[in-house]
Design a protein around this motif. Structure first.
Motif, PDB file in Angstrom:
ATOM      1  N   ALA A 188       0.831  -1.207   0.000  1.00 54.91           N
ATOM      2  CA  ALA A 188       0.000   0.000   0.000  1.00 54.91           C
ATOM      3  C   ALA A 188       0.870   1.262   0.000  1.00 54.91           C
ATOM      4  CB  ALA A 188      -0.940   0.007   1.212  1.00 54.91           C
ATOM      5  N   ARG A 189       1.918   1.272   0.809  1.00 55.18           N
ATOM      6  CA  ARG A 189       2.791   2.448   0.846  1.00 55.18           C
ATOM      7  C   ARG A 189       3.560   2.605  -0.465  1.00 55.18           C
ATOM      8  NH1 ARG A 189       7.252   2.509   4.891  1.00 55.18           N
ATOM      9  NH2 ARG A 189       8.629   3.993   3.918  1.00 55.18           N
ATOM     10  N   PHE A 190       3.963   1.512  -1.075  1.00 54.65           N
ATOM     11  CA  PHE A 190       4.663   1.561  -2.356  1.00 54.65           C
ATOM     12  C   PHE A 190       3.746   2.135  -3.438  1.00 54.65           C
ATOM     13  CE2 PHE A 190       5.968  -0.408  -6.402  1.00 54.65           C
ATOM     14  CZ  PHE A 190       7.283   0.020  -6.468  1.00 54.65           C
ATOM     15  N   VAL A 191       2.496   1.694  -3.458  1.00 52.01           N
ATOM     16  CA  VAL A 191       1.536   2.210  -4.435  1.00 52.01           C
ATOM     17  C   VAL A 191       1.293   3.701  -4.192  1.00 52.01           C
ATOM     18  CG1 VAL A 191      -0.896   2.090  -5.173  1.00 52.01           C
ATOM     19  CG2 VAL A 191       0.454  -0.010  -4.922  1.00 52.01           C
ATOM     20  N   PHE A 192       1.107   4.083  -2.924  1.00 48.80           N
ATOM     21  CA  PHE A 192       0.899   5.492  -2.588  1.00 48.80           C
ATOM     22  C   PHE A 192       2.112   6.329  -2.994  1.00 48.80           C
ATOM     23  CE2 PHE A 192       1.268   9.081   0.382  1.00 48.80           C
ATOM     24  CZ  PHE A 192       0.075   9.735   0.088  1.00 48.80           C
ATOM     25  N   MET A 193       3.327   5.838  -2.674  1.00 50.36           N
ATOM     26  CA  MET A 193       4.557   6.544  -3.029  1.00 50.36           C
ATOM     27  C   MET A 193       4.648   6.722  -4.544  1.00 50.36           C
ATOM     28  SD  MET A 193       7.909   5.877  -4.367  1.00 50.36           S
ATOM     29  CE  MET A 193       8.031   4.126  -4.219  1.00 50.36           C
ATOM     30  N   SER A 194       4.281   5.704  -5.283  1.00 50.98           N
ATOM     31  CA  SER A 194       4.364   5.768  -6.744  1.00 50.98           C
ATOM     32  C   SER A 194       3.343   6.737  -7.337  1.00 50.98           C
ATOM     33  CB  SER A 194       4.156   4.373  -7.338  1.00 50.98           C
ATOM     34  OG  SER A 194       5.176   3.490  -6.921  1.00 50.98           O
ATOM     35  N   LEU A 195       2.160   6.813  -6.746  1.00 47.08           N
ATOM     36  CA  LEU A 195       1.081   7.620  -7.333  1.00 47.08           C
ATOM     37  C   LEU A 195       0.975   9.049  -6.813  1.00 47.08           C
ATOM     38  CD1 LEU A 195      -1.832   5.022  -7.560  1.00 47.08           C
ATOM     39  CD2 LEU A 195      -0.308   5.824  -9.379  1.00 47.08           C
ATOM     40  N   LEU A 196       1.518   9.330  -5.637  1.00 45.25           N
ATOM     41  CA  LEU A 196       1.334  10.648  -5.030  1.00 45.25           C
ATOM     42  C   LEU A 196       1.676  11.819  -5.963  1.00 45.25           C
ATOM     43  CD1 LEU A 196       0.594  12.441  -2.623  1.00 45.25           C
ATOM     44  CD2 LEU A 196       2.960  12.134  -1.795  1.00 45.25           C
ATOM     45  N   PRO A 197       2.845  11.853  -6.581  1.00 49.05           N
ATOM     46  CA  PRO A 197       3.143  13.003  -7.452  1.00 49.05           C
ATOM     47  C   PRO A 197       2.211  13.088  -8.658  1.00 49.05           C
ATOM     48  CG  PRO A 197       5.119  11.716  -7.018  1.00 49.05           C
ATOM     49  CD  PRO A 197       3.972  10.942  -6.484  1.00 49.05           C
ATOM     50  N   ASN A 198       1.769  11.936  -9.148  1.00 49.19           N
ATOM     51  CA  ASN A 198       0.877  11.919 -10.302  1.00 49.19           C
ATOM     52  C   ASN A 198      -0.515  12.430  -9.935  1.00 49.19           C
ATOM     53  OD1 ASN A 198       2.804  10.610 -12.167  1.00 49.19           O
ATOM     54  ND2 ASN A 198       2.677   8.995 -10.646  1.00 49.19           N
ATOM     55  N   LEU A 199      -0.918  12.199  -8.712  1.00 46.90           N
ATOM     56  CA  LEU A 199      -2.184  12.757  -8.241  1.00 46.90           C
ATOM     57  C   LEU A 199      -2.077  14.271  -8.106  1.00 46.90           C
ATOM     58  CD1 LEU A 199      -3.086  10.135  -5.493  1.00 46.90           C
ATOM     59  CD2 LEU A 199      -4.254  10.475  -7.669  1.00 46.90           C
ATOM     60  N   VAL A 200      -1.007  14.732  -7.467  1.00 50.12           N
ATOM     61  CA  VAL A 200      -0.843  16.163  -7.188  1.00 50.12           C
ATOM     62  C   VAL A 200      -0.657  16.975  -8.460  1.00 50.12           C
ATOM     63  CG1 VAL A 200       0.665  17.873  -6.078  1.00 50.12           C
ATOM     64  CG2 VAL A 200       0.037  15.777  -4.852  1.00 50.12           C
ATOM     65  N   PHE A 201       0.241  16.536  -9.325  1.00 53.08           N
ATOM     66  CA  PHE A 201       0.566  17.330 -10.516  1.00 53.08           C
ATOM     67  C   PHE A 201      -0.210  16.905 -11.764  1.00 53.08           C
ATOM     68  CE2 PHE A 201       4.526  17.670  -7.991  1.00 53.08           C
ATOM     69  CZ  PHE A 201       4.457  19.029  -7.762  1.00 53.08           C
ATOM     70  N   GLY A 202      -0.818  15.721 -11.740  1.00 52.46           N
ATOM     71  CA  GLY A 202      -1.492  15.217 -12.922  1.00 52.46           C
ATOM     72  C   GLY A 202      -2.997  15.137 -12.803  1.00 52.46           C
ATOM     73  N   PHE A 203      -3.470  14.181 -12.031  1.00 50.76           N
ATOM     74  CA  PHE A 203      -4.907  13.888 -12.014  1.00 50.76           C
ATOM     75  C   PHE A 203      -5.746  15.016 -11.423  1.00 50.76           C
ATOM     76  CE2 PHE A 203      -2.995   9.696 -12.509  1.00 50.76           C
ATOM     77  CZ  PHE A 203      -3.753   9.206 -13.565  1.00 50.76           C
ATOM     78  N   LEU A 204      -5.295  15.630 -10.332  1.00 53.88           N
ATOM     79  CA  LEU A 204      -6.085  16.724  -9.739  1.00 53.88           C
ATOM     80  C   LEU A 204      -6.168  17.942 -10.658  1.00 53.88           C
ATOM     81  CD1 LEU A 204      -5.110  16.443  -5.967  1.00 53.88           C
ATOM     82  CD2 LEU A 204      -7.226  15.702  -7.082  1.00 53.88           C
ATOM     83  N   PRO A 205      -5.046  18.425 -11.224  1.00 57.29           N
ATOM     84  CA  PRO A 205      -5.173  19.541 -12.174  1.00 57.29           C
ATOM     85  C   PRO A 205      -6.011  19.178 -13.407  1.00 57.29           C
ATOM     86  CG  PRO A 205      -2.909  19.347 -11.450  1.00 57.29           C
ATOM     87  CD  PRO A 205      -3.641  18.142 -10.921  1.00 57.29           C
ATOM     88  N   PHE A 206      -5.837  17.962 -13.917  1.00 60.36           N
ATOM     89  CA  PHE A 206      -6.596  17.568 -15.109  1.00 60.36           C
ATOM     90  C   PHE A 206      -8.092  17.538 -14.802  1.00 60.36           C
ATOM     91  CE2 PHE A 206      -8.078  14.739 -18.519  1.00 60.36           C
ATOM     92  CZ  PHE A 206      -7.507  15.391 -19.612  1.00 60.36           C
ATOM     93  N   LEU A 207      -8.449  17.010 -13.646  1.00 61.86           N
ATOM     94  CA  LEU A 207      -9.860  16.994 -13.236  1.00 61.86           C
ATOM     95  C   LEU A 207     -10.393  18.421 -13.109  1.00 61.86           C
ATOM     96  CD1 LEU A 207     -12.385  15.455 -12.353  1.00 61.86           C
ATOM     97  CD2 LEU A 207     -11.457  15.441 -10.036  1.00 61.86           C
ATOM     98  N   ALA A 208      -9.597  19.321 -12.525  1.00 60.47           N
ATOM     99  CA  ALA A 208     -10.024  20.727 -12.423  1.00 60.47           C
ATOM    100  C   ALA A 208     -10.246  21.315 -13.811  1.00 60.47           C
ATOM    101  CB  ALA A 208      -8.976  21.547 -11.667  1.00 60.47           C
ATOM    102  N   GLY A 209      -9.361  20.981 -14.754  1.00 64.60           N
ATOM    103  CA  GLY A 209      -9.518  21.462 -16.118  1.00 64.60           C
ATOM    104  C   GLY A 209     -10.726  20.875 -16.820  1.00 64.60           C
TER     105      GLY A 209
END
Length: 192
Positions: free
Chosen positions: A118-139
Motif C-alpha cells: 500500500a505504501r509503495f503504491v501510494f509513493m508511486s502515485l502521489l506526485p501523479n495525483l498532485v501534478f497530474g490527475f487533480l489539475p486535469f480533473l479541475a480542467g
C-alpha cells in the motif's frame, strides 16, 4: 525522510544505494533490458500524453483560445519534474537519494528501505495525483482553465513509469508482502 543529493547518475545500477536482499526475495517480473524498458515507458508516456492532450483540446474548445495558458501549463509540467521526485522521496521514512542524469532525461529518487504494498503504491502515485490527475480533473470541470488541462495531461503522461511499478506491485505482490528497491529493480518478499 532525509534527502541526500547524490549528484549525476553514472549509469551503473550497482552504484545506487541498496540494502541486502531479504530471504526469499522475488524480483518483479518486469522488462530487464534497459533499452526495451526505455522504449516501453517512452511509448506509453507518448500515447497517454497524446490521448489526454486531444481530450484537453476538445474540452477547452481549442488551444488557440488561450495560448498563454497552454505555454504556462507546459512550462509548469516541466518545472514539476523535481517536485515530482521530492514527493516520491517524502514517502520514505529513512534516507532517500536524488540522482540526475539530464543527458539521458533521468531524474529520480531511490531509497534502500522496504515498504508495504500500500505504501509503495501510494509513493508511486502521489506526485501523479498532485501534478497530474487533480489539475486535469479541475480542467475538465472548468474547461476555461486550459492551464490545468495541459499541466495535468503532461504530468499524467510523464508518470507512466510509476504506473508500470504500481501495476507490477498490484499484480505480483501477495497479501502481506513487503517490497524494496535494489538498483533499478523492485523485489518483494513475505516477512516471517
Amino acid at each position: 525522510m532525509k534527502l541526500h543529493y547524490a549528484g549525476k547518475y553514472n549509469l551503473n545500477p550497482e552504484s545506487l544505494p541498496h540494502g541486502e536482499h531479504r530471504p526469499g526475495a522475488v524480483p518483479f517480473k518486469e522488462l530487464q533490458n534497459p533499452r526495451d524498458f526505455a522504449v516501453f515507458i517512452n511509448a506509453g508516456c507518448l500515447a497517454v500524453t497524446v490521448l489526454l492532450m486531444a481530450l484537453a483540446f476538445w474540452r477547452s474548445g481549442g488551444f488557440y483560445r488561450a495560448p498563454l495558458q497552454l505555454f504556462l501549463g507546459m512550462l509548469t509540467a516541466l518545472a514539476s519534474l523535481l517536485p515530482h521526485e521530492l514527493l516520491h522521496g517524502l514517502c520514505f521514512r529513512g534516507d532517500v537519494y536524488l540522482y540526475t542524469s539530464l543527458r539521458q532525461g533521468m531524474l529520480f529518487v531511490v531509497g534502500p528501505e522496504e515498504m508495504s504494498k500500500a505504501r509503495f503504491v501510494f509513493m508511486s502515485l502521489l506526485p501523479n495525483l498532485v501534478f497530474g490527475f487533480l489539475p486535469f480533473l479541475a480542467g475538465i470541470l472548468f474547461p476555461r482553465l486550459l492551464y490545468f488541462l495541459v499541466l495535468g495531461a503532461l504530468a499524467i503522461g510523464m508518470g507512466f513509469g510509476d504506473y508500470y511499478n504500481v501495476y507490477n506491485a498490484l499484480t505480483q505482490m501477495p497479501k502481506g508482502a513487503r517490497t524494496y528497491l535494489y538498483g533499478f529493480h523492485s523485489f518483494w518478499y513475505l516477512p516471517e
